[in-house]
Design a protein around this motif. Sequence first.
Motif, mmCIF file in Angstrom:
data_model
loop_
_atom_site.group_PDB
_atom_site.id
_atom_site.type_symbol
_atom_site.label_atom_id
_atom_site.label_comp_id
_atom_site.label_asym_id
_atom_site.label_seq_id
_atom_site.Cartn_x
_atom_site.Cartn_y
_atom_site.Cartn_z
ATOM 1 N N TRP A 148 -113.468 -60.732 21.792
ATOM 2 C CA TRP A 148 -113.254 -59.988 20.543
ATOM 3 C C TRP A 148 -111.867 -60.358 20.003
ATOM 4 O O TRP A 148 -110.883 -60.358 20.738
ATOM 5 N N ARG A 149 -111.779 -60.637 18.701
ATOM 6 C CA ARG A 149 -110.493 -61.032 18.125
ATOM 7 C C ARG A 149 -109.935 -60.004 17.146
ATOM 8 O O ARG A 149 -108.740 -59.804 17.067
ATOM 9 N N ASP A 150 -110.792 -59.353 16.379
ATOM 10 C CA ASP A 150 -110.292 -58.385 15.394
ATOM 11 C C ASP A 150 -110.118 -57.021 16.045
ATOM 12 O O ASP A 150 -110.779 -56.044 15.707
ATOM 13 N N VAL A 151 -109.204 -56.986 17.015
ATOM 14 C CA VAL A 151 -108.923 -55.763 17.777
ATOM 15 C C VAL A 151 -107.564 -55.232 17.336
ATOM 16 O O VAL A 151 -106.557 -55.952 17.397
ATOM 17 N N VAL A 152 -107.548 -53.977 16.880
ATOM 18 C CA VAL A 152 -106.295 -53.347 16.454
ATOM 19 C C VAL A 152 -106.074 -52.087 17.281
ATOM 20 O O VAL A 152 -106.970 -51.233 17.377
ATOM 21 N N LEU A 153 -104.903 -51.973 17.896
ATOM 22 C CA LEU A 153 -104.524 -50.756 18.642
ATOM 23 C C LEU A 153 -103.354 -50.108 17.920
ATOM 24 O O LEU A 153 -102.332 -50.768 17.660
ATOM 25 N N LEU A 154 -103.501 -48.825 17.596
ATOM 26 C CA LEU A 154 -102.445 -48.079 16.911
ATOM 27 C C LEU A 154 -101.912 -46.981 17.822
ATOM 28 O O LEU A 154 -102.685 -46.182 18.355
ATOM 29 N N GLU A 155 -100.604 -46.933 17.990
ATOM 30 C CA GLU A 155 -99.937 -45.934 18.819
ATOM 31 C C GLU A 155 -98.982 -45.121 17.942
ATOM 32 O O GLU A 155 -98.126 -45.689 17.247
ATOM 33 N N ARG A 156 -99.142 -43.803 17.957
ATOM 34 C CA ARG A 156 -98.380 -42.916 17.064
ATOM 35 C C ARG A 156 -96.871 -42.993 17.294
ATOM 36 O O ARG A 156 -96.078 -42.832 16.359
ATOM 37 N N SER A 162 -104.308 -62.670 23.692
ATOM 38 C CA SER A 162 -105.676 -63.053 23.319
ATOM 39 C C SER A 162 -106.016 -62.645 21.883
ATOM 40 O O SER A 162 -107.190 -62.657 21.511
ATOM 41 N N GLY A 163 -105.010 -62.235 21.115
ATOM 42 C CA GLY A 163 -105.245 -62.031 19.698
ATOM 43 C C GLY A 163 -105.255 -60.604 19.198
ATOM 44 O O GLY A 163 -105.417 -60.376 17.987
ATOM 45 N N ALA A 164 -105.111 -59.620 20.062
ATOM 46 C CA ALA A 164 -105.124 -58.228 19.603
ATOM 47 C C ALA A 164 -103.859 -57.926 18.803
ATOM 48 O O ALA A 164 -102.774 -58.460 19.079
ATOM 49 N N VAL A 165 -103.993 -57.048 17.810
ATOM 50 C CA VAL A 165 -102.842 -56.535 17.052
ATOM 51 C C VAL A 165 -102.512 -55.152 17.602
ATOM 52 O O VAL A 165 -103.362 -54.244 17.576
ATOM 53 N N ILE A 166 -101.320 -54.984 18.137
ATOM 54 C CA ILE A 166 -100.896 -53.701 18.705
ATOM 55 C C ILE A 166 -99.654 -53.248 17.954
ATOM 56 O O ILE A 166 -98.638 -53.942 17.938
#
Length: 815
Positions: free
Chosen positions: A31-39, A167-171
Amino acid sequence: MVDLPQKARVVIIGGGVVGCSVAYHLTKLGWRDVVLLERKQLTSGTTWHAAGLIAQLRATANMTKLAKYSQELYGNLEEETGVATGFKRVGSITVALTEERREEIYRQAAMARAFGVDVEEISAAEVQAKYPHLNIEGVKGAVYLDKDGQGDPANIALALAKGARQSGAVIKERVKVSGVARSGQRITGVDWQAEDGGAGHIEAEMVVNCAGMWGHEVGRMLGTNVPLQACEHFYIVSEPIEGLSQLPVLRVPDECAYYKEDAGKMMLGAFEPTSKPWGMQGIPEDFEFDQLPEDFDHFEPILEWAVNRMPMLGEAGIHTFFNGPESFTPDDAYHLGRCPEMENVWVAAGFNSVGIQSAGGAGMALAQWMEDGAKPFDLGDVDIARMQPFQGNKRYLVERSTETLGLLYADHYPYRQKATARGVRRSPFHVQLLEQGAVMGEAAGWERANWFAEPGQEREYDYSWGRQNWFDNAAVEHAAIRGGVGMYDMSSFGKLRVEGPEAEGFLNHVCGADMSVPVGKIVYTQFLNDRGGIEADVTATRLSETAYLVVTPAATRLADETWLRRHLGGRMVVITDVTAGEGVLAVMGPRAREVMQAVSPDDFSNAGHPFGHARQVEIGMGLARAHRVSYVGELGWEIYVSADMCGHVFETLMEAGAAHDLTLCGMHVMDSCRIEKGFRHFGHDITCEDHVLEAGLGFAVSKTKPDFIGRAAVERKRDEGLRHRMVQFRLSDPEPMLYHNEPILRDGQIVGYLSSGNYGHHLGGAIGLGYVPCEGESAAEVLASSYEIDVAGTRVMAEASLKPMYDPSSERMRG
């Protein structure tokens, strides 16, 4: 300003160790279009202050598989990412200070061997050799797992995050999900707001709630129920202790304590019996790497025990007294999977102080589930669909959480009932059953009569690993069902009305059995998955040309309803939960017909009411629907009564039953009777990874229906042959007790473990069911071997059978 993509395949909410693990494992699957958002900042909720204990052994085989996976992952992460995880295999010791606890940990050791985990029972002297600082007074026994470990929780999370980014995730940190866009049962995207003032929206195909102790609140924002509650969790760290070197992790559950050596200091943590919920009015908006106020009075009793157990703690002085929040669920199992209320919302939250050791495996399992659209193996223990809607109630969560933290180190007795937040769901017969001496247990929030006390007998459990105080009561109830007539309340079982012009075709698609049956016919069937595994074990009664009643176990009602809804595919069918609308009394035993004929003018003969049929009948001055079916292997009827007439029907049956020695019975006896008859129990004997043919349920699957979910897998198995068989065992020694997970030994070698166990009062010994490998073998060859069951380290000879040991031809319930 924060730069975020406008579209993503998945948005993960929460940057603790679990969210980072989900991101890591999804990217590992491509999976490439993975976005993780941390407050706030990664790990700033609860991960940063976790103890970092990493154990292999959990309560079931698959949970153990996930814990072992976590260990192996953490051992390799440093090499992959360059981030030091601090993971060390230091071993662990659990000591018992009572005979009951000794039995428990020795049963756990036997279970560990069946699950492929290295474990060793050791004496008090051997404990002291490994832990010279320990006072071994009162130690009755211990178990040692040499591959258990410890690690740096924050760095494990940061290593997973780095691996995901590689591996391409946006964090992104300091970005809060502030709202969502929704269309029907799908979230179409999330609104975000950054601390620097930026804001935006991300279209998303999927959303994963990894928000930890914020998971309940985030769940509601996403239109889902995620029951969890934050509780205060305490530990202390000593001043440096001269000469203190690496030690195994030590658990002393009878004193509510665990110990860990870390950099020449000793950490003492506590799981106190009555815990302190926190954040009932909401978690402060600015919470980040925060501690809670010290409460030394609350911690002091455990510290006193600890100073006695580890005298050097009394001399070293306290460097840190820490109090931080962690999230706990109503049943001490974490939440994983696709939320029943929404099509594209997933969750991994509520880890009950085992988040570090669970995160690797949980992330792997959830990622695979998201990739395939199906569970990779049985995850029923933690599947979010097990949670009932009412369990999101805030008052309920606060009351239950005072108990669940302490249950981690409490004695895990068989049949142990939760003591808090009880009485929420009651059957229409609840008051009458209490008047007759019922001792209640709880399942899915339902109060259920588990056994009946004699006059003057204490109406409570006296727990142990041997014969508990209700053993003789259960024997009486068992004898009534086998030799006379017993009656028990089945109102808690789920009832789903499936109706509409396409109901028959829909159920033929979902069910393995043929649902094209006459009105009034009862069909025993399973919902199968594409692998031929069992997703649900139900009966379906045809009420009319366009309506069926599907009856499910109480605990899986929501999961089973969700399975049905997700396979509707636009058909003209309506599914309605009608569980609370009818009470159900089961009248079972050789004299059941006499009782029914005494209360009704209707014909209960074989000709008038054959087995496997339902019809409306008169009872007393009321009406009911009588289903001739049995889960205990005897002649009998399940009587469905609308809630308004339940009181009258109960009184009518009790009054008439007195002349026929009618005995009220509980759920424990229903289970002991069903295991004698070899009937399977969903969640134990049959799960989504157990093939319906290997479970011995091929008779319930149509050989002529042209198409249904799982048909191809059933045909393949019929062609290839079985790799496992479900076998019934009876211990030759009538004394030992079986519960589940006891190892099965075939000709001296462990080949599996019991999926369920109970005492067979009629058969005169403990009975178990379990799968035995049999690839290329005939049934006769399987039975030609010698079998033993390992009970807490003692091997007990067992008789094995592929047919039910009780009434193998089923003549009694059809008679």
